[in-house]
Design an enzyme around this catalytic site. Structure first.
Site, PDB file in Angstrom:
ATOM      1  N   TRP A 127       1.086  -1.440  -0.023  1.00 15.55           N
ATOM      2  CA  TRP A 127      -0.212   0.064  -0.015  1.00 15.55           C
ATOM      3  C   TRP A 127       0.916   1.116  -0.203  1.00 15.55           C
ATOM      4  O   TRP A 127       1.413   1.401   0.924  1.00 15.55           O
ATOM      5  CB  TRP A 127      -1.010   0.239   1.249  1.00 15.55           C
ATOM      6  CG  TRP A 127      -1.837   1.180   1.221  1.00 15.55           C
ATOM      7  CD1 TRP A 127      -2.360   1.389   0.860  1.00 15.55           C
ATOM      8  CD2 TRP A 127      -1.738   1.462   2.199  1.00 15.55           C
ATOM      9  NE1 TRP A 127      -3.108   2.417   0.746  1.00 15.55           N
ATOM     10  CE2 TRP A 127      -3.091   2.564   2.262  1.00 15.55           C
ATOM     11  CE3 TRP A 127      -1.431   1.817   4.296  1.00 15.55           C
ATOM     12  CZ2 TRP A 127      -4.042   4.091   3.553  1.00 15.55           C
ATOM     13  CZ3 TRP A 127      -2.492   3.198   4.525  1.00 15.55           C
ATOM     14  CH2 TRP A 127      -2.969   3.938   4.822  1.00 15.55           C
ATOM     15  N   ASP A 208      -0.913  -5.080   8.867  1.00 17.22           N
ATOM     16  CA  ASP A 208      -1.677  -4.811   8.884  1.00 17.22           C
ATOM     17  C   ASP A 208      -2.833  -5.330   8.046  1.00 17.22           C
ATOM     18  O   ASP A 208      -2.595  -5.323   7.146  1.00 17.22           O
ATOM     19  CB  ASP A 208      -1.036  -3.752   7.438  1.00 17.22           C
ATOM     20  CG  ASP A 208      -2.202  -2.618   7.314  1.00 17.22           C
ATOM     21  OD1 ASP A 208      -2.918  -2.553   7.684  1.00 17.22           O
ATOM     22  OD2 ASP A 208      -1.990  -1.420   6.434  1.00 17.22           O
ATOM     23  N   ALA A 210      -6.543  -4.433   7.330  1.00 16.01           N
ATOM     24  CA  ALA A 210      -7.771  -3.455   6.814  1.00 16.01           C
ATOM     25  C   ALA A 210      -9.190  -4.958   6.149  1.00 16.01           C
ATOM     26  O   ALA A 210      -9.571  -3.695   5.685  1.00 16.01           O
ATOM     27  CB  ALA A 210      -6.890  -2.947   5.980  1.00 16.01           C
ATOM     28  N   LYS A 243     -13.030  -0.669   5.858  1.00 12.79           N
ATOM     29  CA  LYS A 243     -14.645  -2.079   5.135  1.00 12.79           C
ATOM     30  C   LYS A 243     -15.593  -2.976   5.485  1.00 12.79           C
ATOM     31  O   LYS A 243     -16.735  -2.780   4.574  1.00 12.79           O
ATOM     32  CB  LYS A 243     -13.213  -2.538   4.219  1.00 12.79           C
ATOM     33  CG  LYS A 243     -11.854  -1.553   3.613  1.00 12.79           C
ATOM     34  CD  LYS A 243     -10.894  -1.503   4.149  1.00 12.79           C
ATOM     35  CE  LYS A 243     -10.413   0.075   3.428  1.00 12.79           C
ATOM     36  NZ  LYS A 243      -9.068   0.498   4.479  1.00 12.79           N
TER      37      LYS A 243
END
Length: 394
Positions: A127, A208, A210, A243
């Protein structure tokens, strides 16, 4: 003073969004923006979120500040959602943050505070904000191979070769599930090999996560995080609610710091509180309250889980449809990776020039590295995209 400021590179995704907005062609398709959209092109408010917000409006009696680390109840429910009890609660320090990005930023700040010499290893690609934040903080960044441009899967051999350079105290940043931007993920056997490498090297994993619930389900998507957290002496986990709860604009995230040595929890918690105080004092609370309400109310939780599963299955179906249509049109199975990837994104593995042709000739917008947002499609646009990909010669 302001005249001394320098221009910064435009955010590529935001610039792409503006190009899409300015395009007058009625057939244009937006596959660039990183948010979930339903078949009507809308990012909906989830049913459980609406009900939880209604309850908060009726029952909440104050908008006063919460603690520096946010509401402890929010930390508790998120730790349970992500880690599922595999690590004792008293081994975990946690702090609410403005979104998953805030959790990532605070994790990097904590790393720099604890070990200014640490190198942070990031996947190639990752990312983009990972790298830009690290560079802004002046931290040492190293890349490890990840995406295989030929197979569109994980270059696991290259990944292990590059991670062999990790030294004690270095940090390895990993995507917990639904890798962004590629959609290609490690299997559990490969995750175990990464854990073994970290245990031998003394590297500290930072995960991470997400997109929990967008890949293979809430618990399956958390398997890797739970494996890592229960296996290594220390790790960091940055979690986002944007999300899977659809609350993008509420900026709701959590940073977790896990240590097997429980004596470190107090020290680490104090450092997380300090960093929050320096950067924004108190974290946003509304989204955190909504999440807490949903996860502690059995009826709301069941409805949220059901709707999240609908979202996940809709993206899987779109993947299957796109892969099948590409196989039909091209007479080749070279696009089978699309059905194997997980999450919102897949990386086609083509050139920026081909991506530009898709935009200019077919009004199809995706990021220049060929990341496409599967959730930007519907049953009508899948064959349009497939034909454009084949006609362009990708």
């Amino acid at each position: 003073m302001f005249s001394n400021l320098k221009e910064h590179p435009a955010d590529k995704i935001l610039a792409l969004m503006q190009l899409y907005k300015d395009d007058p062609r009625p057939t244009k398709i937006d596959l660039g923006v990183g948010v979930y959209k339903n078949a009507e092109g809308v990012t909906p408010v989830m049913r459980a979120v609406k009900l939880a917000e209604r309850k908060l409006v009726e029952e909440q009696t104050t908008k006063s500040y919460v603690g520096l680390a946010g509401d402890p109840a929010f930390s508790d429910v998120m730790i349970d959602l992500v880690l599922g009890g595999v690590v004792p609660r008293d081994s975990i320090a946690a702090a609410a943050t403005p979104g998953g990005t805030g959790a990532v930023r605070q994790a990097f700040e904590l790393i720099r505070m604890a070990n200014p010499e640490a190198r942070v290893f990031v996947s190639n690609p990752t990312w983009p904000n990972h790298v830009t934040i690290l560079n802004y903080l002046g931290m040492d960044v190293a890349e490890y191979r990840y995406f295989d441009a030929e197979t569109r899967g994980v270059d696991f051999t290259g990944m292990l070769e590059d991670l062999a350079d990790v030294r004690a105290g270095d940090v390895v940043l990993l995507h917990g599930c639904c890798h962004n931007p590629t959609g290609a993920n490690l299997n559990l056997t490969e995750w175990k090999a990464v854990v073994d490498l970290l245990l031998k090297s003394g590297g500290v994993p930072m995960i991470d996560i997400a997109y929990q619930g967008f890949g293979d389900g809430l618990d399956v998507d958390a398997q890797a995080v739970r494996l890592v957290a229960s296996s290594v002496p220390e790790c960091l986990i940055a979690a986002s609610c944007s999300k899977n709860f659809g609350i993008y604009r509420e900026r709701t995230g959590l940073l977790m710091a896990v240590a097997q040595d429980k004596r470190l929890r107090g020290l680490t918690q104090g450092s997380l509180n300090f960093l929050n105080r320096q950067n924004f004092s108190f974290p946003p609370d509304h989204g955190a309250r909504v999440v807490t309400e949903i996860l502690t109310d059995p009826v709301l939780r069941a409805d949220w889980t059901s709707e999240l599963e609908e979202v996940r299955l809709s993206m899987l179906e779109l993947r299957k449809q796109l892969a099948a249509e590409l196989q039909r049109l091209s007479g080749s199975d070279r696009f089978g990776f699309i059905a194997q990837h997980r999450g919102m994104f897949s990386r086609l593995g083509t050139t920026p020039e081909m991506v530009a042709r898709l935009r200019e000739e077919h009004a199809i917008y995706m990021v220049g590295d060929s990341r496409l947002n599967i959730a930007g499609l519907n049953k009508t646009t899948v064959p349009i995209l497939a034909k454009a990909i084949v006609d362009t010669g990708i």
